[in-house]
Structures are given as C-alpha cells and as structure tokens.
Design a protein around this motif. Structure first.
Motif, PDB file in Angstrom:
ATOM      1  N   UNK A 167      -9.425   3.366   6.445  1.00  0.00           N
ATOM      2  CA  UNK A 167      -9.424   2.141   5.636  1.00  0.00           C
ATOM      3  C   UNK A 167      -9.651   2.461   4.155  1.00  0.00           C
ATOM      4  N   UNK A 168      -8.876   1.832   3.292  1.00  0.00           N
ATOM      5  CA  UNK A 168      -9.024   1.957   1.848  1.00  0.00           C
ATOM      6  C   UNK A 168      -9.019   0.563   1.244  1.00  0.00           C
ATOM      7  N   UNK A 191      -5.305  -6.011   5.874  1.00  0.00           N
ATOM      8  CA  UNK A 191      -3.855  -6.045   5.664  1.00  0.00           C
ATOM      9  C   UNK A 191      -3.140  -5.596   6.933  1.00  0.00           C
ATOM     10  N   UNK A 192      -2.026  -6.212   7.210  1.00  0.00           N
ATOM     11  CA  UNK A 192      -1.307  -5.878   8.432  1.00  0.00           C
ATOM     12  C   UNK A 192       0.139  -5.505   8.140  1.00  0.00           C
ATOM     13  N   UNK A 193       0.640  -4.577   8.948  1.00  0.00           N
ATOM     14  CA  UNK A 193       2.024  -4.137   8.831  1.00  0.00           C
ATOM     15  C   UNK A 193       2.525  -3.710  10.193  1.00  0.00           C
ATOM     16  N   UNK A 194       3.787  -3.950  10.452  1.00  0.00           N
ATOM     17  CA  UNK A 194       4.384  -3.533  11.726  1.00  0.00           C
ATOM     18  C   UNK A 194       4.566  -2.020  11.789  1.00  0.00           C
ATOM     19  N   UNK A 195       4.405  -1.332  10.663  1.00  0.00           N
ATOM     20  CA  UNK A 195       4.576   0.122  10.635  1.00  0.00           C
ATOM     21  C   UNK A 195       3.297   0.869  11.026  1.00  0.00           C
ATOM     22  N   UNK A 230      -4.260  -4.599  -5.339  1.00  0.00           N
ATOM     23  CA  UNK A 230      -4.455  -5.923  -5.925  1.00  0.00           C
ATOM     24  C   UNK A 230      -5.694  -6.624  -5.378  1.00  0.00           C
ATOM     25  N   UNK A 231      -6.421  -5.968  -4.466  1.00  0.00           N
ATOM     26  CA  UNK A 231      -7.632  -6.560  -3.915  1.00  0.00           C
ATOM     27  C   UNK A 231      -7.389  -7.628  -2.879  1.00  0.00           C
ATOM     28  N   UNK A 232      -6.206  -7.620  -2.254  1.00  0.00           N
ATOM     29  CA  UNK A 232      -5.876  -8.660  -1.291  1.00  0.00           C
ATOM     30  C   UNK A 232      -6.435  -8.383   0.101  1.00  0.00           C
ATOM     31  N   UNK A 233      -6.886  -7.154   0.345  1.00  0.00           N
ATOM     32  CA  UNK A 233      -7.427  -6.835   1.654  1.00  0.00           C
ATOM     33  C   UNK A 233      -7.634  -5.346   1.800  1.00  0.00           C
ATOM     34  N   UNK A 234      -8.162  -4.969   2.961  1.00  0.00           N
ATOM     35  CA  UNK A 234      -8.392  -3.554   3.282  1.00  0.00           C
ATOM     36  C   UNK A 234      -7.148  -3.030   3.983  1.00  0.00           C
ATOM     37  N   UNK A 235      -6.687  -1.873   3.570  1.00  0.00           N
ATOM     38  CA  UNK A 235      -5.495  -1.278   4.164  1.00  0.00           C
ATOM     39  C   UNK A 235      -5.887  -0.095   5.034  1.00  0.00           C
TER      40      UNK A 235
END
Length: 299
Positions: A167-168, A191-195, A230-235
């Motif tokens: 997580x970052x 943050x979510x991604x299908x990848x 952008x600070x929208x979430x944890x990746x």
C-alpha cells in the motif's frame, strides 16, 4: 488526370546544370558522365514540352521557362532532402520498434532511455504503447514489454521484474491518522483496479478483508498511481512504478509488508537483430539494478 512526374535524377541534373552553367561541371558534381546529364535534361524537356537551356558560347543559359522552373525544382529538392529518412546520418541508424505497457514506459523505461541512447548511438528507438487490459500490443514491434501472468514454462531471461506490492498513499491523506497495524487501512478509501486485486496483500497481512466496492474503478496502473498522488485513496502499488515518487516523498509506504505480484513485466523479442539484443541486454541490466535498489529499501 495523373500528373507525369520527372525522375529525381533528371531534376538533380537540371538543378546542377543551372547552378554550374555546364553539363560537364554538373556531371562532376553528380558523379556521372556529361552525356548522362545531357540525356537526363533532354528527357526532362521532352516530358515538360519546353526547352530549359540554350547554349550561349561555351556555357548554358536558362530559357524563360527554365528560369520559372528552377526555383520550384529547388524547393522540391530541399523538401526531399529535409526528410529525416533521406539523410545519410539517419540512414546509417538501425531502427528498433519497442511496444510497452503505458505505466512501465512512463515510470521505468523513459526516464532511463538516455543511458541506452548514449551507449548505443547507432540505434534509433521508436517507442509505442500497448493496451494491457485488452492484451493489444503493436503488431509491428520488434520487441514487446508485456505485463501479465508468467507461466512456469517461460524462460528466465524473458522476465524483467518480479515486482512486489504494498500500500502507498500521499502524505496528506495519512496526516493526522494513526496507522499502527494493517487493519487501520480499512478506515481509509482504497483505490481499486481490475488489474490488481487487494486480496494477496490482505492474505499476508492476515486480514479477512474484501475488495473495495466504492470509488471509481481504474483500468490502468498509471491512473491508480495518479489517483494516489492526488490523495484520493490508498493504492496497492508496484514498488518499481513508484520509485521516484517514494524518493521525493510524494508517496509514503506505511507498512514494510509486501507481497509478490502475480503478474510480472516480461520482454519478448519478435524480430531478433543486433539492436534488439542490445536493448534486451541493457533493459535486463537496468531492471536488475532497480530490483536491487528496491530490495535495499525494503531491508
């Protein structure tokens, strides 16, 4: 109607003759015989239906039609000479077309390309982007950098990076929050991604957490990285893709816990050549150095 175009040799003979005032001097400049120049001029005049020269004493003089035609020919020849592929220095280069996934290209490959160019000045590299989600590459590419599951049968030299995930987040997102254990991440937007699923990291963290169900679904790792910045979430991000952001403090790694990614970056050579081999060797060395740097940071 289709225009009848003169040959380049005829135009060069005309321009050289007009400039030197002599078929003989034009022949020397063009490294052909004077009779060849005369024949090319005669053929050009037959094609155009006008005389371009008159003989005055021992030299040549342009006719009025020749005077009008000369600047047009010079402009056309100058335009042809300006095309990069027509220049001798360019013709001596070995071209190499590389197809690459977008985020790896921007974050890993492009910043390091000056080193490859300096080491291999005789290679002209053309970089194109693939579409990882659709598994669409560049059919014309000599070399392809892929992102996907690595089968057991793949040769080790094709794998560029065996990435690790962690997580970052942007410092601003974590400001004023206490993250003592991985479970504390559940109180933050993820943050979510299908990848890339979160499940592998939750498993090593011994947490029965689920995939995030809110927020936009991002279908590119570069978009995930941009959203994290952008600070929208944890990746849940590959360390290799965020190395610069981590160095600069624009992203932080709240926990040392990492997990090996299920999908890796690999290199496939479709058209072997000296340039392709030079690129393969260089990129493997660059990725090995990057892996060593990431390993030392985790230690």
């Amino acid at each position: 109607m289709t225009a009848r175009l003169p040959s380049i040799d005829a135009l060069l003979a005309f321009e050289a003759s007009a400039r030197s005032g002599s078929f003989e001097l034009a022949a020397e400049a063009l490294h052909v015989s004077a009779s060849a120049v005369a024949k090319r001029i005669a053929g050009l005049e037959d094609l155009l239906g006008v005389s371009l020269f008159t003989r005055a004493g021992k030299g040549l003089q342009l006719t009025p039609a020749g005077h009008d035609y000369l600047p047009q020919v010079r402009e056309a020849l100058a335009a042809l000479r300006a095309i990069p592929l027509h220049q001798r220095a360019h013709q001596g280069l070995e071209r190499l077309r590389v197809s690459c996934t977008p985020t790896f290209a921007r974050q890993v490959l492009v910043p390091a390309l000056p080193a490859f160019t300096a080491a291999h000045p005789g290679v002209e590299l053309e970089l194109t982007l693939s579409v990882p989600l659709l598994a669409e590459g560049d059919a014309a590419a000599d070399v392809e950098i892929r992102h996907g599951p690595v089968p057991e049968s793949i040769s080790p030299e094709q794998v560029l990076l065996r990435d690790r995930l962690t997580p970052l987040a942007a410092p601003g997102l974590l400001a004023g929050r206490s993250l003592a254990t991985p479970a504390d991440l559940l109180g933050l937007p993820l943050l979510r991604t299908s990848l890339q699923a979160w499940a592998p990291w939750w498993q090593v963290a011994a947490l029965p957490a689920h995939e995030p169900t809110t927020g936009p679904r991002l279908v590119d790792l570069g978009l995930v990285l941009a959203a994290a910045l952008a600070g929208q979430g944890v990746a849940l991000m590959r360390l290799s893709l965020a190395q610069q952001e981590l160095r600069e403090g624009r992203l932080v790694q709240p926990f040392a816990l990492t997990v090996e990614a299920e999908r890796h970056y690999g290199l496939v050579v479709h058209r072997p050549s000296p340039a392709a081999e030079a690129f393969r060797t260089w990129l493997h060395a660059h990725c090995a150095a990057l892996a060593a740097e990431l390993s030392s940071r985790q230690a």
